[in-house]
Every structure is written in structure tokens, then in C-alpha cells.
Design an enzyme around this catalytic site. Structure first.
Site, mmCIF file in Angstrom:
data_model
loop_
_atom_site.group_PDB
_atom_site.id
_atom_site.type_symbol
_atom_site.label_atom_id
_atom_site.label_comp_id
_atom_site.label_asym_id
_atom_site.label_seq_id
_atom_site.Cartn_x
_atom_site.Cartn_y
_atom_site.Cartn_z
ATOM 1 N N ALA A 58 -70.715 -2.231 -42.151
ATOM 2 C CA ALA A 58 -70.132 -1.501 -43.273
ATOM 3 C C ALA A 58 -69.039 -0.491 -42.937
ATOM 4 O O ALA A 58 -68.205 -0.197 -43.790
ATOM 5 C CB ALA A 58 -71.240 -0.768 -44.031
ATOM 6 N N ALA A 59 -69.042 0.100 -41.741
ATOM 7 C CA ALA A 59 -68.086 1.186 -41.469
ATOM 8 C C ALA A 59 -66.646 0.674 -41.601
ATOM 9 O O ALA A 59 -66.367 -0.481 -41.256
ATOM 10 C CB ALA A 59 -68.329 1.746 -40.071
ATOM 11 N N PRO A 60 -65.748 1.520 -42.121
ATOM 12 C CA PRO A 60 -65.921 2.928 -42.494
ATOM 13 C C PRO A 60 -66.485 3.163 -43.891
ATOM 14 O O PRO A 60 -66.620 4.315 -44.299
ATOM 15 C CB PRO A 60 -64.495 3.474 -42.398
ATOM 16 C CG PRO A 60 -63.641 2.318 -42.787
ATOM 17 C CD PRO A 60 -64.325 1.102 -42.204
ATOM 18 N N GLY A 61 -66.767 2.111 -44.661
ATOM 19 C CA GLY A 61 -67.473 2.307 -45.913
ATOM 20 C C GLY A 61 -66.713 1.962 -47.182
ATOM 21 O O GLY A 61 -67.237 2.167 -48.276
ATOM 22 N N LYS A 110 -66.015 -0.948 -48.577
ATOM 23 C CA LYS A 110 -66.709 -1.956 -49.377
ATOM 24 C C LYS A 110 -68.053 -1.425 -49.881
ATOM 25 O O LYS A 110 -68.498 -1.795 -50.971
ATOM 26 C CB LYS A 110 -66.882 -3.238 -48.563
ATOM 27 C CG LYS A 110 -65.543 -3.924 -48.252
ATOM 28 C CD LYS A 110 -65.742 -5.178 -47.415
ATOM 29 C CE LYS A 110 -64.420 -5.886 -47.181
ATOM 30 N NZ LYS A 110 -63.493 -5.107 -46.326
ATOM 31 N N ASP A 122 -74.105 0.101 -39.908
ATOM 32 C CA ASP A 122 -73.158 -0.285 -38.868
ATOM 33 C C ASP A 122 -73.826 -0.092 -37.517
ATOM 34 O O ASP A 122 -74.561 0.889 -37.305
ATOM 35 C CB ASP A 122 -71.870 0.528 -38.940
ATOM 36 C CG ASP A 122 -70.722 -0.214 -38.264
ATOM 37 O OD1 ASP A 122 -70.011 -0.957 -38.969
ATOM 38 O OD2 ASP A 122 -70.557 -0.079 -37.040
ATOM 39 N N ARG A 179 -69.147 5.110 -35.572
ATOM 40 C CA ARG A 179 -68.534 4.678 -36.831
ATOM 41 C C ARG A 179 -69.385 5.051 -38.044
ATOM 42 O O ARG A 179 -68.879 5.110 -39.164
ATOM 43 C CB ARG A 179 -68.290 3.171 -36.796
ATOM 44 C CG ARG A 179 -67.119 2.790 -35.912
ATOM 45 C CD ARG A 179 -67.062 1.289 -35.640
ATOM 46 N NE ARG A 179 -66.958 0.499 -36.857
ATOM 47 C CZ ARG A 179 -65.818 0.227 -37.492
ATOM 48 N NH1 ARG A 179 -64.675 0.712 -37.030
ATOM 49 N NH2 ARG A 179 -65.812 -0.527 -38.574
ATOM 50 N N ASP A 224 -69.131 -8.405 -43.798
ATOM 51 C CA ASP A 224 -67.711 -8.278 -43.462
ATOM 52 C C ASP A 224 -67.661 -8.317 -41.946
ATOM 53 O O ASP A 224 -67.654 -7.280 -41.278
ATOM 54 C CB ASP A 224 -67.149 -6.979 -44.031
ATOM 55 C CG ASP A 224 -65.643 -6.884 -43.879
ATOM 56 O OD1 ASP A 224 -64.980 -7.935 -43.938
ATOM 57 O OD2 ASP A 224 -65.137 -5.772 -43.686
ATOM 58 N N CYS A 238 -61.240 -11.024 -41.606
ATOM 59 C CA CYS A 238 -59.802 -10.800 -41.779
ATOM 60 C C CYS A 238 -59.059 -11.525 -40.661
ATOM 61 O O CYS A 238 -58.224 -10.947 -39.971
ATOM 62 C CB CYS A 238 -59.473 -9.310 -41.816
ATOM 63 S SG CYS A 238 -60.011 -8.381 -40.365
#
Length: 511
Positions: free
Chosen positions: A112-115, A117, A135, A140, A180, A233
Site C-alpha cells: 500500500a505505501a505511500p497510501g 490507493k 506494506d 514506507r 499494486d 506499472c
């Protein structure tokens, strides 16, 4: 060309894209797109559009997302510090939209970091259900926790754990999971040239090992009829279509939900998978989606929506374990003391439905002083269970027993501390309130230097008639400080002077 791309990357993309390669390469000459996403926990999209200091253009795949002109510097406005919007690359807004989150869902953001989403998920939950955001990197999680707090999230738990340990604590618990995934970052080369420079060391091969492990644990975390959104990504098919093909091969009952009708998405490319015959029903991978920088206004992304259609009680055929040793993962993540929540039931404003365990008297005192503060200061009933971690008090959105043995960064909404029998409200308590939730509030003008002075931690002179009061309240005491009506922190008002309670680590540092 401004971005120096790795030669091996260029060669691979030339072979994959064929006639589209020239258009793809031309996209790297364009400046990156800047986006903001409205935080609907605090303000509606319509209301933000009325007060926005920026020119806005809608992001097609995110109803709360907008492009802002390049060079706008949205981080240098009081509204950013009030948590009214999150600065986010436009393509990165897409994966959460694919989850189909509804209020009341149990959602896990596994990497999740940095948050960004996570705050998007929280806005869709609208304070109901639960968000567990995690995370593996300890450093992070600092940014992750801060963003959860800045954006006014009340129902989140922040962890610093391996997926395997979370699966042990939450077997088949979540009905929505976002992955992610850590990836080679090829889609971000235009936005972050460091990723291009590090591409060969942060290799596709290393990333696929991590991605495979994370997906295998996610299948153990997902509830029947639940949904996983897997996103990267990067452009590499090994990290995208082939990773999903491997997952489907060893996890019966999952299918790809097509997303090719979503704005901006191009179909997945199953034909790019080497040795396609290894995988059954490979053509369904065309239902995965890709965001291409030469086709949209955004960076490169891949996403797949996986629906588990099994009946309750059925098990997956695969029970894969982490390929990376647990020891090495824990060394990378860092160490935190494992903590056990101490709980207590009681308190006016019902500061929780909690029960007591732990040191006698300590938890009881915490709950009592919180209830006393809430009775005199707040007009709302605090959600969740009151839990005490040392002198820090939280409102937990789920049974804290589930967190025993896990590395917990935040077990819930951090509401304050208790010292010498006195409750001190936290900054995250303020940022998650609305103006009418406090019996005492002061509104600062967002376009006035006064609001920046507050955000810098300065003492302000505020006339008594500016202190807005609930019926029967006196002006002296803690006041919720609001920028144009949106909660931003605490201050203590007395005799025309506002003592600033804005924490040092959060203050405006720009000139």
C-alpha cells in the site's frame, strides 16, 4: 529525448509493439501529466469543483480524479494540508475503480505505501466496513500511516507484515483485495528517471518472484465470491499476462473479469506470453487491461480483475508458500515489537463496544478519560472499539484479537493519548472530523495568510465572535480549526488568543 531509456527495454518494446512503436517512443517527449483526486471523505466532487484553485479536467477512468495544468504545484495550497485532495498520477487512479468497492466491504490493500490507493479505497467505504492497509517495508509505513491520518480515515488498520502472516491471521476474510504489485516500473520511466536507471538491477526476473508469492497468499486471504485486482506499472508480459496465467493455472475457480470496456483501457496481450500452451484458456487474458502512454493522458499500467467463483468451504488446489524466505523478508521489512491491544468497554459517547484485557486499571482509565473528553468536546459517537497501546488510544474497526502477533503500525483511528489521567486529542482525531462534530470550531479563510500561518504552527489572534459554538458551549478550550470549513487540526482558544496545536511534523515548510 529527455528520458534515457535502457537499450534492452527499447529493443523488447520494438519487438512487442511493431507499428505502434514509434508512437510509443514519441510519448516520452511529452511532459508527465499531473493529477489530483478529490477526497470524498471530506468534500464532494461537486463542492470541490466550486472552490478549486486550479483548472480541472476530468480523468476518464476515475470520477473523483482530475488533471491539473503542468506546473500548478497543488502541494502548495492550504487545501492540500486540509486533506481535500490527493496528488496522484492519473493512471494510478484506475486500479481501485476496478475493485467495485461498496460501503461495508472488507478490503485489503496488500502493497500500500505511500497510501494513495488506500485513501481512495477509504473514500469509497465512506467510514463503514474495514480497510487493512499493509506494506512490508517498515520505513514506507510512516508515509502510509500519515496519509491515512491526513485524509481523515477512521476505519483503517495499518500493518507492516508479510502477506503470509496476514493470511494466517485473516484466512478467507476479505471480499476485496488490491495488489499494486512491486514491479520493474517500466510504465513510470517518463515520470521517474531513477526507475529507468535502476531497471537492470530491479529486474523483471526478481519482480516475478515477489509477484508470484504475493498472488499465492492473496488467494488464501480472499473470501468466496470475492475479487482481487492485480496491477503493475510495467509493460513486461512476464509480470502481467503471464503472471495472471500462472495464477489461474494453479487456482481453480478464478476467472478474469473483462475490463476492456473501461475508459482508457486497451485489451491485454495473451499472444505475448511465451509457451502459451502451458496455460489453459489463455485467451481470457485479453480481458485484462493496459493503459498505454501513447494512447491516453497518463503513464503505463496493467490491471487484471480476478473473481473467485467458488462456493464457501471449497479450497484452492494450490497452497503455495513464499519463495522468498520468511527470514529475508523480515530482515528487509525491519523489526517492530509485537503488541497486544488492551481494551475496555464503556464511556459516554460510547467510545466503543470494547472489552477489557491487559493491565488492570490502565485501560479503564483510558476509556473513561476519552469518554469524558468526548462528552465535553464532540457531538458524534466515536465508531469502533476503544483500544489502548501504552498511552495511545485508538478506535479499532475490527476485533483487536485478530492483530495479536502481527506488526501493527495503527490498530485503528488514533484519537489521542492519556497522560497523568488527562486526555490529549490527537491531530488525526481532528483531521477525521467534520466542523459540526466539535462543539467549538474556528473557520479560517483558505485564501488568507492566516490559514498558512496556522499551518506553520504560529499563534493567532482570534476574536471571540469567530468561535462557533454548539448550544451551551463556552468559547474557552479546544477548537476544531477548519480551512474554509474543512477540519485541519486543533487549537486552544482563550481570551482572544488561539494557541496552535498543529503538530511540528505536519507543518507547512514552504516559504
Amino acid at each position: 529525448m529527455a528520458v534515457q531509456l535502457p537499450a534492452l527495454f527499447i529493443e523488447r518494446m520494438r519487438g512487442l509493439l511493431g507499428t505502434e512503436f514509434d508512437a510509443f517512443m514519441t510519448a516520452y517527449d511529452a511532459v508527465p501529466h499531473t493529477g489530483i483526486r478529490v477526497n470524498t471523505l471530506k468534500i464532494s466532487v461537486e463542492d470541490f469543483m466550486r472552490i478549486s484553485p486550479f483548472e480541472l479536467r476530468p480523468v476518464p477512468w476515475c470520477p473523483s480524479g482530475f488533471y491539473v495544468p503542468y506546473g500548478s504545484k497543488p502541494g502548495l495550497h492550504p487545501y492540500y494540508h486540509a486533506g481535500l485532495y490527493y496528488i496522484q498520477e492519473p493512471s494510478a487512479m484506475a486500479p481501485v475503480e476496478l475493485l467495485g468497492i461498496q460501503p461495508g466491504d472488507r478490503v485489503l490493500d496488500l502493497c500500500a505505501a505511500p497510501g494513495g490507493k488506500s485513501t481512495q479505497i477509504a473514500a469509497k467505504l465512506q467510514g463503514s466496513g474495514v480497510l487493512v492497509t499493509n506494506d512490508i517495508h517498515a520505513e514506507r509505513t510512516k508515509a502510509l500511516a500519515k496519509n491515512i491520518e491526513l485524509y481523515g480515515v477512521r476505519n483503517a488498520v495499518v500493518l507492516n507484515e508479510t502477506p503470509e502472516r496476514i493470511a494466517e491471521a485473516f484466512p478467507h476474510y476479505f471480499n476485496k483485495i488490491l495488489i499494486d504489485a512491486p514491479c520493474s516500473g517500466e510504465g513510470m520511466f517518463r515520470k521517474d528517471e531513477d526507475m529507468a536507471r535502476q531497471w537492470e538491477t530491479h529486474s523483471v526476473e526478481k519482480c516475478t518472484v515477489m509477484q508470484r508469492d504475493i498472488l499465492s497468499m492473496a488467494s488464501r486471504l480472499l473470501a468466496p465470491d470475492g475479487v482481487i485486482v492485480y496491477s503493475t506499472c510495467t509493460f513486461a508480459p512476464e509480470e502481467n499476462e503471464e503472471m495472471i496465467a500462472e495464477f489461474l493455472k494453479v487456482n481453480d475457480g478464478f476467472r478474469v473479469v473483462s475490463i476492456t470496456d473501461r475508459p482508457g483501457f486497451s485489451p491485454g496481450r495473451p499472444e505475448w506470453i511465451p509457451s502459451k500452451k502451458r496455460y489453459p484458456d489463455v485467451e481470457q487474458l485479453a480481458g485484462t487491461g493496459r493503459l498505454w502512454p501513447h494512447r491516453i493522458e497518463g503513464e503505463g499500467h496493467f490491471a487484471a480483475v480476478l473473481h473467485w467463483e467458488r462456493e464457501p468451504g471449497q479450497q484452492n488446489t494450490s497452497d503455495q508458500t513464499l519463495c522468498v524466505s520468511e527470514r529475508s523478508v523480515r530482515e528487509e521489512a525491519g523489526s517492530h515489537g509485537r503488541i497486544k491491544a488492551e481494551r475496555h468497554k464503556g464511556g459516554r459517547k460510547q467510545a466503543g463496544d470494547s472489552r477489557r484485557s491487559g493491565r488492570a486499571g490502565e485501560v479503564s482509565t483510558a476509556a473513561e478519560v476519552l469518554a469524558s473528553f468526548a462528552a465535553g468536546q464532540l457531538t458524534l459517537q466515536l465508531p469502533g472499539q476503544t483500544v489502548a497501546y501504552g498511552d495511545r488510544i485508538y478506535q479499532a474497526p475490527l476485533d483487536p484479537d485478530r492483530l495479536n502477533g502481527l506488526k501493527v503500525i495503527r490498530p485503528g483511528w488514533f484519537v489521542g493519548t492519556v497522560k497523568n489521567g488527562r486526555f490529549n486529542p490527537s491531530h488525526p482525531l481532528a483531521t477525521a472530523l467534520h466542523r459540526n462534530d466539535s462543539v467549538r470550531s474556528i473557520v479560517l479563510n483558505g485564501s488568507s495568510p492566516e490559514s498558512v500561518r496556522y499551518l506553520k504552527g504560529e499563534t493567532l489572534l482570534i476574536e471571540e465572535d469567530r468561535v462557533q459554538l454548539a448550544e451551551g458551549a463556552s468559547p474557552k478550550g479546544y477548537a476544531l480549526i477548519c480551512i474554509d470549513g474543512y477540519a485541519s487540526g486543533w487549537g486552544k482558544w482563550q481570551d482572544g488568543m488561539l494557541k496552535n496545536e498543529y503538530p511540528a511534523g505536519w507543518r507547512w515548510t514552504s516559504v
